[in-house]
Design a protein around this motif. Structure first.
Motif, PDB file in Angstrom:
ATOM      1  N   LEU A   1      52.235  31.704  32.445  1.00 29.11           N
ATOM      2  CA  LEU A   1      52.047  33.229  31.032  1.00 29.11           C
ATOM      3  C   LEU A   1      52.258  34.671  32.231  1.00 29.11           C
ATOM      4  O   LEU A   1      52.819  35.715  31.533  1.00 29.11           O
ATOM      5  N   ILE A   2      51.730  34.537  33.566  1.00 28.22           N
ATOM      6  CA  ILE A   2      51.903  35.603  34.947  1.00 28.22           C
ATOM      7  C   ILE A   2      53.004  35.681  35.145  1.00 28.22           C
ATOM      8  O   ILE A   2      53.161  34.769  35.688  1.00 28.22           O
ATOM      9  N   SER A   3      53.934  36.246  34.449  1.00 27.62           N
ATOM     10  CA  SER A   3      55.189  36.156  35.041  1.00 27.62           C
ATOM     11  C   SER A   3      56.033  34.737  34.900  1.00 27.62           C
ATOM     12  O   SER A   3      56.560  34.582  36.052  1.00 27.62           O
TER      13      SER A   3
ATOM     14  N   SER B   1      46.374  32.954  41.281  1.00 31.02           N
ATOM     15  CA  SER B   1      47.242  34.284  40.723  1.00 31.02           C
ATOM     16  C   SER B   1      48.006  34.425  41.866  1.00 31.02           C
ATOM     17  O   SER B   1      46.596  35.443  42.352  1.00 31.02           O
ATOM     18  N   ALA B   2      48.932  35.276  41.918  1.00 31.19           N
ATOM     19  CA  ALA B   2      48.613  35.980  43.125  1.00 31.19           C
ATOM     20  C   ALA B   2      48.615  36.896  42.769  1.00 31.19           C
ATOM     21  O   ALA B   2      47.893  38.200  44.228  1.00 31.19           O
ATOM     22  N   LEU B   3      48.857  37.869  42.039  1.00 32.51           N
ATOM     23  CA  LEU B   3      48.310  38.866  41.593  1.00 32.51           C
ATOM     24  C   LEU B   3      46.858  39.123  41.822  1.00 32.51           C
ATOM     25  O   LEU B   3      46.545  40.057  42.878  1.00 32.51           O
ATOM     26  N   ILE B   4      45.800  38.028  41.635  1.00 37.73           N
ATOM     27  CA  ILE B   4      44.477  38.676  41.802  1.00 37.73           C
ATOM     28  C   ILE B   4      44.396  38.222  43.687  1.00 37.73           C
ATOM     29  O   ILE B   4      43.798  39.115  43.983  1.00 37.73           O
TER      30      ILE B   4
END
Ligand code: SAM
Length: 286
Positions: free
Chosen positions: A92-94, A118-121
């Motif tokens: 769900l994250i992109s 998650s790559a963002l975190i």
């Protein structure tokens, strides 16, 4: 051993590169559910084989998600336990899964998160840019005009912003940021996180642009770009001149060290960043 509940959909995070980055619970859930839905079954089979999980894999991606919702709702109603994974990181994250989770949650289904990478975190945790508040922007629009419009709406946003970017658009993305936000904005670019050629560049948009141009290899792979928030016009030049222009003028009159030191005082760049930028400008001129 994790307890697997019947009639439950598990949303399971998987590694973003290094296969070791998966939780014990995620492995147990993936091994025990009745079936796993994956964005790309060919990709996920490698992860399952690595952990000797021989569960059945079924495709759920952007093109069939709507059709699969009924099938999944029926299986849950029969008491089956299911897992959803994406190619990398948190579903769900992109990544696919939003329509599914939205519909099932409205129907009162039991949906459980098995958190993990998650790559963002991961990028935020090492960027060295404010993390108390941030906005996740995901991928910028592919079309140039829409990309510029999106960035213009973000130009004065005071908090950290996080973007996902691919290798074929990273240079255009940084150029678009420079033209809408100025070159002195603080940035960190995390490349190939947790993989063999992992790298993090920290500096300003201007120095990042030079770093990307310096070596084609810097443009390869997967990227998370963490952008510092708008800080007002901190430069004595009132934003009319960017740090690169300022340094070029100073370099014409002064030795590199002195030019960098003065530019740092005037523009708000760190001395280190100003020095790196000065060296790059000097190399460009020769
Ligand atoms: N669901 C994933 C997550 O939780 O991070 C993101 C999936 S999205 C389709 C893929 C994008 O995430 C890549 O284009 C890149 O921007 C970012 N990404 C994924 N893995 C990465 C890595 N190892 N290093 C840097 N960025 C990565």
């Amino acid at each position: 051993m994790s307890q697997i509940d019947s009639g439950t959909l598990y949303i399971v995070a998987t590694p973003i590169g290094n296969l070791g980055d998966i939780s014990f619970r995620a492995v147990e859930v993936l091994a025990q559910v009745d079936r796993i839905y994956a964005e790309d079954t060919r990709n996920s089979i490698r992860l399952l084989q690595h952990y000797q999980i021989t569960n059945s894999l079924h495709a759920l991606h952007d093109h069939n998600e709507e059709r699969k919702i009924n099938e999944i709702a029926l299986l849950l109603a029969e008491g089956k336990s299911l897992a959803l994974i994406s190619d990398a990181g948190t579903p769900l994250i992109s990544d696919p899964g939003y329509k599914l989770v939205r519909t099932l949650s409205r129907q009162g289904a039991n949906i459980v998160a098995v958190p993990g990478p998650s790559a963002l975190i991961a990028a935020l945790s090492i960027a060295g840019i404010a993390t108390d508040r941030f906005c996740f922007e995901g991928f910028l629009p592919a079309k140039k005009q829409s990309r510029l419009q999106r960035l213009e709406t973000l130009a004065k946003y005071p908090q950290t912003q996080v973007f996902y970017e691919s290798s074929h658009r990273i240079v255009a993305c940084v150029q678009a940021m420079i033209s809408t936000m100025g070159g002195h904005r603080e940035v960190a670019l995390a490349r190939e996180l947790t993989k063999v050629y992992e790298q993090v560049f920290r500096g300003t948009l201007e120095t990042l642009s030079c770093w990307l141009a310096e070596d084609n290899y810097h443009q390869k792979g997967e990227f998370v770009l963490v952008l510092g928030g708008y800080r007002g016009d901190t430069s004595l030049t009132g934003g009319r001149m960017d740090s690169e222009q300022l340094l070029s003028i100073l370099l014409a009159e002064l030795p590199v060290k002195q030019a960098a030191s003065l530019a740092a005082k005037i523009s708000g760049l760190s001395r280190n960043e100003a020095y790196k930028l000065a060296l790059m400008l000097q190399q460009k001129d020769h």
